[in-house]
Design a protein around this motif. Structure first.
Motif: not given
Length: 804
Positions: A636-641, A700-704
């Protein structure tokens, strides 16, 4: 419903259409044909033979040496082991070279020294199921009537040159539970006529009313009862053509009287019953509800205890039949029966269903009464049966019938308009075409402008409202003819939302890791409802719960997942990994609909990996469960959050549980179930997680962003830090990451040591740090400068020192 193609062709012209083509057309019109069984498929070389001589085999007690005429003027010798083979019989003979079911090929053989040129066959050997073979031929060869011609195709004589269509009927299409009903359907599809059997027979000068009287007490359960009396009946086998048609429909032949009632049941869809008049016990037929505790012995020789929910046919005093289900043994038609009391009646479907279910008796008759029979065929079916009994049992039918009718049966009249039909179907069918469809169905139809007034025959009790007429138009016009159109609009509809796409990815990922999806109840007990809940809230209670176990809406998915684990483990499935994506319900106060929030939960127990060949077994542990969550977070692209924090939660292991935070918000937890809970559920070590899926998928995540593959090497430094035991490794990692700045790319723990080489209350945590600059090659001086800042930061903020 099994439909013989050859039998159906007696009612509707099927010329020019094969069984497979007919099956396709019927299916496309709305009744599914589940299969077409060609009865003689793969068989050949079976003829009718005449046993001219029979003698004992000289070297075998159980074998007979038969001389058989196959119609070509020469006798052939066949060795037969059937007990009932005898001289003078006409039998089915598989000649040398013949092929029987299962690709069984007949060859010339020697049996105990005697040559055998073929095989005399039983019906079972010709592919007919044992349960459909008449009892007299169930353990031996089949014997044809004496009037069949020797040398003719035996398969044709047995109607095995036929195809049987198996219809998968829905409960509303009870009209197709009869050959005439199917004929109407096929005639409408093919635009052809239905040919009803012509009914005529000689009547006796005696009147049926002088031999029997009928009284119906339970008029709601039995609005129509017809009785006919037939004298001087000769009970014998029914004609071969009738036996073969019954077998094709899945009914076993018995004798001419019983077979005729079954034949008419299949033909008209109207159940009949024949009583032995002389064994009936009186001249009175009384239809009533049974008394509680009243007993009857049915045709299967079972004594059955009745209740007031059951409808019975009586002779005025005692029951002689369980109405619509099964007759009684005390009035059964037997070989010496001479006079028949024939019953044709309309019974309430729910009453028949109750009796059938209570006694575990499901018959062809009860199945039709349950779904509904045509009240206007009750009389016709009785007359048809009387005709056949007169013709094939030599019976003398007494004039008239004794009839009790307490209700009228009028056809339904339903109206619709051409505009409504076309609006619902999205088509442009003309009024004339619609009228033609109803004409083909043999419905009465009047067209007044654009209004269609349709008079529906009583055989189609499923058509009662306007939408039913629309369905008839659609299926007979042809679903294939409904045009395909593309939606018109500013946006293309049908696209998944971003949330739906992510949820679908989550499911795919979890199933890829080896978890199976489970679906559990949203309703639970008050005791379980709040266990493992991420958010506390008042319980949402049902006003009229089915039980205490299903009285409130859940606040967590885990309690029911753990129940599912326990259920599987109790059945010796010791490796179970389940997940569920569903809603929990947070109360918002009285008289307000609860708030639904989507959760993702999983529960895993047993071995995670087991490679028996390599001798490797890995039981599930905390890092397996956390690893699944890590992979999901990465997807989900949330690793840093995401951040894990050690936690203590009720029902969870105090040292193997972590809460999951998205920024500063608690969005879940992962860990082991508390050992005491595991023991209560009879589970081994079990690991679970529950996440607020809604929060994860709407964040909301930043675009890759893609980076160029680095051309310069990185430098790795390892450090072992001695800290107090209560210091959390994650806190140390956070300090290192902040101090390392942009040059520090990766930090990972690779060792933990607690032992006698350290001071009491201390531990050593080892980290691997990777430094990297995409623009240049780093020097030792560059790395040392940043690394010293890291060491100073951990010393000041977590009181850490380098381990010597």
């Amino acid at each position: 419903m099994f439909v013989s193609y050859k039998w159906l062709a007696e009612y509707v012209d099927l010329s020019g259409i094969t069984p497979d083509e007919l099956a396709e057309k019927i299916t496309r019109s709305g009744i599914e044909v589940e299969g077409v069984d060609v009865l003689n498929e793969g068989m050949k070389g079976v003829v009718i033979g005449h046993v001219v001589e029979k003698e004992q085999h000289p070297d075998a007690d159980k074998l007979n040496k038969c001389q058989v005429d196959l119609g070509d003027g020469e006798l052939v010798q066949i060795i037969c082991g059937a007990k009932n083979v005898d001289k003078g019989q006409k039998v089915a003979v598989a000649t040398v070279g013949a092929v029987l079911p299962g690709n069984f090929k007949i060859k010339k053989a020697k049996l105990r020294g005697e040559v055998s040129n073929g095989m005399i066959c039983s019906l079972q050997e010709l592919g007919i199921e044992s349960k459909l073979v008449a009892k007299e031929y169930s353990e031996g060869i089949f014997v044809f009537p004496s009037d069949v011609e020797v040398g003719k195709d035996a398969l044709a004589q047995l109607n095995l040159d036929d195809a049987v269509l198996e219809l998968g009927l829905t409960p509303n299409r009870s009209d197709a539970l009869s050959m005439l009903g199917v004929a109407h359907e096929v005639a409408a599809i093919l635009s052809r006529e239905v040919k009803y059997p012509e009914i005529s027979y000689d009547k006796s000068s005696e009147k049926a009313s002088s031999e029997v009287s009928v009284k119906v007490d339970a008029t709601e359960d039995n609005p129509l009862y017809i009785a006919k009396v037939i004298k001087n009946v000769t009970v014998a086998p029914s004609p071969l053509w009738m036996q073969t048609q019954l077998m094709a429909a899945g009914i076993r032949p018995h004798n001419n009287v019983v077979d005729i009632t079954n034949f008419v049941l299949l033909e008209y869809g109207q159940p009949l019953h024949a009583f032995d008049y002389d064994r009936f016990g009186s001249k009175e037929v009384l239809v009533r509800r049974a008394n509680d505790g009243e007993k009857i012995v049915t045709l299967d020789d079972q004594e059955r205890t009745l209740t007031s929910d059951h409808l019975v046919i009586t002779n005025g005093t005692e029951p002689v039949a369980l109405a619509g289900v099964m007759g009684g043994a005390n009035s059964e038609v037997q070989n010496d029966t001479k006079t028949i009391l024939l019953e044709s009646a309309l019974f309430n479907g729910q009453r028949i269903r109750t009796a059938s279910k209570d006694h575990g008796l499901r018959s062809e008759a009860s199945a039709r009464y349950e779904k509904g029979v045509d009240p206007n065929r009750v009389q016709a079916a009785a007359e048809r049966a009387a005709q056949l009994i007169s013709l094939y049992a030599g019976g003398e039918v007494l004039e008239g019938s004794v009839e009790v009718q307490s209700a009228s049966f009028e056809p339904a009249v339903v109206q619709t308009t051409v505009e409504k039909v076309n609006r619902i179907l999205g088509m442009n069918i003309s009024a004339e075409e619609m009228k033609s469809i109803f004409d083909r169905l043999q419905f009465g139809v009047e067209l007044d402008g654009s209004t269609l007034t349709v008079t529906v025959p009583t055989r189609r009790g499923d058509i009662t409202i306007e939408e039913d007429l629309v369905e008839e138009v659609a299926r007979l016009y042809g679903y294939d003819n409904i045009p395909t159109t593309l939606p018109v609009g500013q946006a293309i509809p049908g696209k998944l939302t971003s949330y739906q796409e992510k949820r679908r990815k989550v499911r795919r990922y979890l199933e890829g890791t080896g978890l199976y999806q489970a679906i559990t109840y949203s309703l639970t007990s008050e005791e379980k409802a709040a266990k493992y809940a991420l958010e506390s809230a008042e319980l949402t209670k049902l006003s009229l719960p089915m039980s205490e176990e299903r009285s409130v809406l859940r606040l967590s998915l885990l309690p029911h997942l753990l129940d599912a684990l326990r259920y599987n483990v109790a059945r010796q499935i010791d490796q179970v990994a389940l997940y569920e994506v569903s809603s929990v319900f947070l109360s918002q106060g009285k008289d307000t609909q609860p708030l639904e929030k989507e959760r993702l939960s999983a529960a895993i127990t047993g071995l995670w990996h087991s490679h028996s060949w390599q001798g490797e077994k890995k039981p599930v542990d905390f890092y397996v469960a956390k690893g699944i969550v890590d992979g999901l977070v990465s997807l989900l692209g949330l690793t840093n959050q995401i951040e894990y924090k050690q936690a203590k939660r009720e029902g969870m292991h105090p040292g193997r549980t972590a809460e999951v935070y998205l920024g500063d918000k608690l969005v879940g937890f992962v860990g082991q179930i508390h050992p005491t809970v595991q023991k209560e559920l009879d589970l081994n070590e079990t690991y679970v997680f529950e996440l607020s899926l809604e929060d994860l998928l709407t964040f909301d995540i930043e675009e890759t962003r893609f980076e160029v593959i680095p051309r310069h090497p990185s430098i790795t430094r390892d450090i072992a830090l001695v800290v107090d035991k209560n210091v959390i490794a994650g806190d140390i990692e956070k300090v290192i990451t902040e101090a390392g700045g942009k040059m520090l790319k990766d930090v990972s723990v690779f060792d933990l040591y607690e032992g006698d080489r350290l001071e009491e209350g201390k531990k050593s945590v080892a980290f691997s740090l990777r430094y990297f600059d995409p623009e240049r090659t780093l020097t030792d001086e560059d790395v040392t400068k940043v690394h010293d800042k890291v060491l100073k930061a951990v010393e000041e903020k977590v009181n850490a020192s380098l381990r010597g």
